[in-house]
Design an enzyme around this catalytic site. Structure first.
Site, PDB file in Angstrom:
ATOM      1  CG  HIS A 180      -2.070  15.006  -8.571  1.00 43.32           C
ATOM      2  ND1 HIS A 180      -1.462  14.847  -7.735  1.00 43.32           N
ATOM      3  CD2 HIS A 180      -1.825  13.525  -9.716  1.00 43.32           C
ATOM      4  CE1 HIS A 180      -1.477  12.993  -7.646  1.00 43.32           C
ATOM      5  NE2 HIS A 180      -1.831  12.147  -9.148  1.00 43.32           N
TER       6      HIS A 180
ATOM      7  CE1 TYR B 205       0.074  10.424 -13.505  1.00 39.19           C
ATOM      8  CE2 TYR B 205      -1.203  12.528 -12.581  1.00 39.19           C
ATOM      9  CZ  TYR B 205      -1.039  11.700 -12.251  1.00 39.19           C
ATOM     10  OH  TYR B 205      -2.072  10.248 -12.134  1.00 39.19           O
TER      11      TYR B 205
ATOM     12  CG  HIS C 256       1.382   9.236  -2.683  1.00 35.41           C
ATOM     13  ND1 HIS C 256       1.949   7.648  -3.780  1.00 35.41           N
ATOM     14  CD2 HIS C 256       1.511  10.397  -3.272  1.00 35.41           C
ATOM     15  CE1 HIS C 256       1.292   8.303  -4.578  1.00 35.41           C
ATOM     16  NE2 HIS C 256       1.012   9.517  -4.422  1.00 35.41           N
ATOM     17  CG  PHE C 257       5.328  13.846  -3.007  1.00 33.21           C
ATOM     18  CD1 PHE C 257       6.757  14.823  -2.729  1.00 33.21           C
ATOM     19  CD2 PHE C 257       4.839  14.180  -1.748  1.00 33.21           C
ATOM     20  CE1 PHE C 257       6.850  14.880  -2.156  1.00 33.21           C
ATOM     21  CE2 PHE C 257       5.098  15.595  -1.127  1.00 33.21           C
ATOM     22  CZ  PHE C 257       5.960  16.002  -1.437  1.00 33.21           C
ATOM     23  CG  HIS C 258      10.017  12.060  -0.710  1.00 33.32           C
ATOM     24  ND1 HIS C 258       8.977  12.493  -0.252  1.00 33.32           N
ATOM     25  CD2 HIS C 258      11.100  12.577  -0.818  1.00 33.32           C
ATOM     26  CE1 HIS C 258       9.855  14.145  -0.550  1.00 33.32           C
ATOM     27  NE2 HIS C 258      11.389  13.661  -0.465  1.00 33.32           N
TER      28      HIS C 258
ATOM     29  NE  ARG D  56       1.899  17.177   2.979  1.00 38.19           N
ATOM     30  CZ  ARG D  56       2.199  17.749   2.143  1.00 38.19           C
ATOM     31  NH1 ARG D  56       3.261  17.516   1.077  1.00 38.19           N
ATOM     32  NH2 ARG D  56       1.143  18.106   1.162  1.00 38.19           N
ATOM     33  NE  ARG D  57       4.302  21.041   2.762  1.00 41.16           N
ATOM     34  CZ  ARG D  57       2.923  21.685   2.044  1.00 41.16           C
ATOM     35  NH1 ARG D  57       2.132  22.187   1.606  1.00 41.16           N
ATOM     36  NH2 ARG D  57       3.493  21.263   0.542  1.00 41.16           N
TER      37      ARG D  57
END
Lengths: 182, 533
Positions: B208, B212, B359-361, B422-423
């Site tokens: 995670h 950042y 979310h992470f895209h 996913r995946r």
């Protein structure tokens, strides 16, 4: 004038800090409330098991997989993930009954979720996962493996069938029940 | 520096094409893929390039630029910098060779006991080691500047840059431990068993916080480039420093929120990580306030009045203005999704579904990469000595990326709530339970097309910049603050914060890790990818 601008800026900054703090406190509070009030908890116990021998003896031998009624009226589901299928392939559970799911993996990481429910568990080889839930309505759900487990991963889907308690008890008369078509 | 950026953008574009191919493969637009292995091979390459290679190179290139532009000193250790770049490139090639041969289709998250070819992991380690050279150089250069300017206030860009470097050094340690002590010995055949649960804990240490690290260059651009580029002032230098410091402290001790549904971590640790995950949203929320205020200053300086009148007066034709607006909008959606993921119980509904991909895209592809674009546009004239004049092409490119990202990710959020995992290499759309999701995959594919066009346009703009007329550039400047501020001593150094960072991570990770190490009998046989049972 200059001082005015400055104080209003400080006020705006302070207001924003309060909003930010409020959001975090609210969300954390919600988590605490739901943990205590709904007892909605992810897997929380650490239990280990040797994946090399689990099919030979103990809780996860094949004849012990599937759903069974406990003495207190609740239902325990035991299942196994392995490349590339769940055993059993169809999980039978009664409607509106506390269900305890216990699962593990015989080889690599697996995981599953049950569609339209909050059931979501990782299965790690060497560890037993435990998850408590309750299915409100009768019906069928799909249960895909959601952690990449190898080339055949996308074919690894099981089903969950929620039936009326009476129907479940008929199916589980001999101890263990599942809804795999023979 | 130009080399860093070009290699980064080349890797980015290759990975972009792979991503779009994946969307095509799993959409109902074509038959089932004959060999699903190809799909996972592609995901492995896409994720490794986008997650490890591309942002690392951007951060490194930007970091070197910051040393020269903000400290106004020649980079100390140029040879080392080349060695670092060489290692990253060598590592990328080493890692991608087995991936493209289909020997390491393990995805970019290292979750044993599934094990790929050893060279894949060794390659990733080389990339990380290359970036560690950069971390050391940042520290050395700051130290030299401090020596030359005793008692001086470190310029904000460098302060943030070094915070990012330290963040990365500490963060990458988790995956490095996992790779060096757990995975690579097994991949080389020296050992046959591995503790899968412990490996996931180590990986979450990096998994995670790496976000950042990607975020840092984007945030540095928010604070030090945006206000200057649009003719405004930075609202508060102190707040900026505080944000970067908070990232440094809170990035690390939160990774277990990826393991909410795992059996090997107890609920107390999970709860603690949920709370800290909530706290890490604070620096982002502070940033939104400070940057919005800085942008408002620009609007008012241009004659905007009233509560919202300043918005109209903003220089919307300026690519940097567009980029920051788009980035904030996507960050808003992505951040809201992040707070939902962190919320422990809500996570049940979305864990490992397409929601997470969405979310992470949004965070990476949306908020962060858009700022990488803007950053490149801003730096290019200074790196090439030539004008970058295609304003219209830049605006088109940013718009396409923004719209494409929304079209790509919003359907993912919807089907994620519906429970789509996913995946997956393919879906059985003839199954009535899956059929309603088919249309969303087609929409996502169209979003991906827009992104590919945008990516291509981006490369074209930069390439054309190399052939443009030479110009005499004014000196490169970073944003000015509204008024002079006295920087508190604590916000001019890292001692206190590094201690907090390490202390908090040791508390939050020490317990689960020592507990797992003490637990007997947790190692399980490794399973090589593609092996016959």
């Amino acid at each position: 004038m200059e001082a005015d601008v400055h104080t209003s800026a400080v006020r705006a900054e302070r207001r924003w800090a309060l909003i930010v703090g409020g959001i975090i406190v609210f969300l954390t509070g919600m988590v605490v409330y739901m943990s205590l009030h709904w007892a909605a908890m992810p897997p929380l116990r650490m239990e280990t098991i040797d994946p090399a021998t689990l099919h030979l003896s103990g809780e996860f031998v094949e004849s012990n997989l599937g759903s069974a009624r406990e003495a207190d009226g609740s239902v325990t589901v035991r299942l196994l993930g392995s490349q590339y299928a769940f055993t059993p392939q169809c999980v039978l559970v009664p409607r509106d009954t506390p269900v305890l799911i216990r699962g593990t993996s015989s080889d690599v990481m697996h995981g599953f979720s049950v569609s339209d429910t909050n059931v979501n568990v990782m299965l790690a080889p060497g560890y037993i996962s435990q998850f408590r839930t309750r299915f409100a309505r009768a019906g069928e759900h799909v249960m895909p493996c959601h952690e990449f487990c190898g080339i055949g991963h996308a074919a690894m889907w099981a089903r969950v069938k929620v039936v009326e308690p009476e129907e479940f008890d008929r199916a589980a008369a001999n101890g263990r029940a599942n809804c795999v078509k023979r | 520096m130009l080399w860093h950026f070009w290699i980064a953008f080349a890797a980015f574009f290759a990975a972009l094409l792979l991503g779009e191919w994946q969307m095509y493969i799993r959409s109902p637009l074509r038959d089932w893929i004959g060999n699903p292995e190809l799909y996972y091979r592609s995901v492995t390459a896409h994720g490794s390039a986008m997650g490890y290679v591309f942002p690392t190179l951007v951060a490194m290139g930007f970091g070197y630029a910051i040393v020269e532009l903000s400290l106004k000193q020649a980079l100390i250790g140029k040879r080392w910098a080349w060695a670092g770049l060489g290692l990253v490139v060598l590592g990328t090639v080493t890692a991608m060779a087995p991936v493209s041969m289909g020997l390491a289709s393990v995805l970019y998250t290292f979750y044993p006991p599934l094990i790929g070819n050893a060279f894949y992991y060794i390659g990733i380690v080389l990339v990380v080691v290359g970036s560690w050279i950069w971390v050391a150089l940042m520290s050395v250069n700051l130290h030299a500047w401090r020596k030359a300017h005793p008692g001086g206030v470190v310029p904000l860009p460098m302060f943030a840059n070094v915070a990012g470097a330290y963040l990365w050094a500490w963060t990458s340690l988790g995956a490095a431990i996992e790779l060096l002590f757990q995975i690579i010995p097994v991949a080389l055949g020296l050992r046959q068993t591995i503790d899968a649960g412990l490996a996931r804990v180590f990986f979450s240490w990096t998994l995670h916080a790496i976000v950042y690290f990607w975020l840092m260059p984007a945030y540095i651009a928010f604070y030090t480039l945006v206000p200057r580029a649009i003719g405004g002032r930075l609202y508060s230098d102190t707040m900026a420093r505080l944000s970067f410091i908070l990232f440094l402290v809170f990035s690390m001790p939160i990774g277990v929120h990826h393991l909410f549904q795992d059996p090997q971590v107890g609920s107390g640790v999970k709860f603690m990580h949920a709370v800290f995950t909530g706290l890490v949203s604070v620096p982002t929320l502070l940033t939104i306030f400070t940057i919005t205020a800085s942008v408002e200053i620009a609007g008012r300086l241009r004659g905007g009045t009233g509560v919202l009148g300043w918005v109209k007066r903003l220089p919307w034709h300026n690519p940097m203005m567009l980029a920051v607006a788009f980035s904030f909008i996507l960050l808003g959606f992505g951040g809201a999704g992040g707070l939902i993921n962190m919320s422990y119980q809500l996570d049940f509904a979305v864990h490992n579904t397409q929601w997470i991909t969405g979310h992470f895209h949004l965070i990476f592809g949306g908020a962060i990469v858009i700022m990488y674009f803007a950053l490149a546009y801003d730096l290019w004239p200074h790196l090439t000595g030539r004008a970058l004049k295609n304003g219209r092409a830049m605006r088109w490119q940013l718009w396409l990326w923004f719209v494409g990202m929304i079209v790509l990710t919003f359907p993912w959020h919807v089907v994620g709530i519906m429970g789509m995992p996913r995946r997956m290499a393919y879906f059985d759309y003839s199954d009535p339970a899956v059929a309603p999701q088919a249309i969303t995959v087609i929409i996502t594919f169209i979003g991906g097309l827009l992104l590919v066009v945008s990516g291509l346009l981006f490369l074209l703009v930069l390439a054309r910049g190399h052939r443009a007329e030479q110009i005499n550039l004014p000196e490169f400047t970073f944003s000015q603050t509204v008024h002079a501020e006295r920087t508190p001593l604590a916000l001019n150094g890292y001692g206190l914060w590094l201690a907090l960072m390490i202390g908090l991570s040791v508390v939050n990770y020490g317990y689960p890790i020592s507990q797992l190490i003490a637990l007997p009998q947790t190692s399980v046989p490794a399973v090589p990818i593609g092996s016959q049972p």
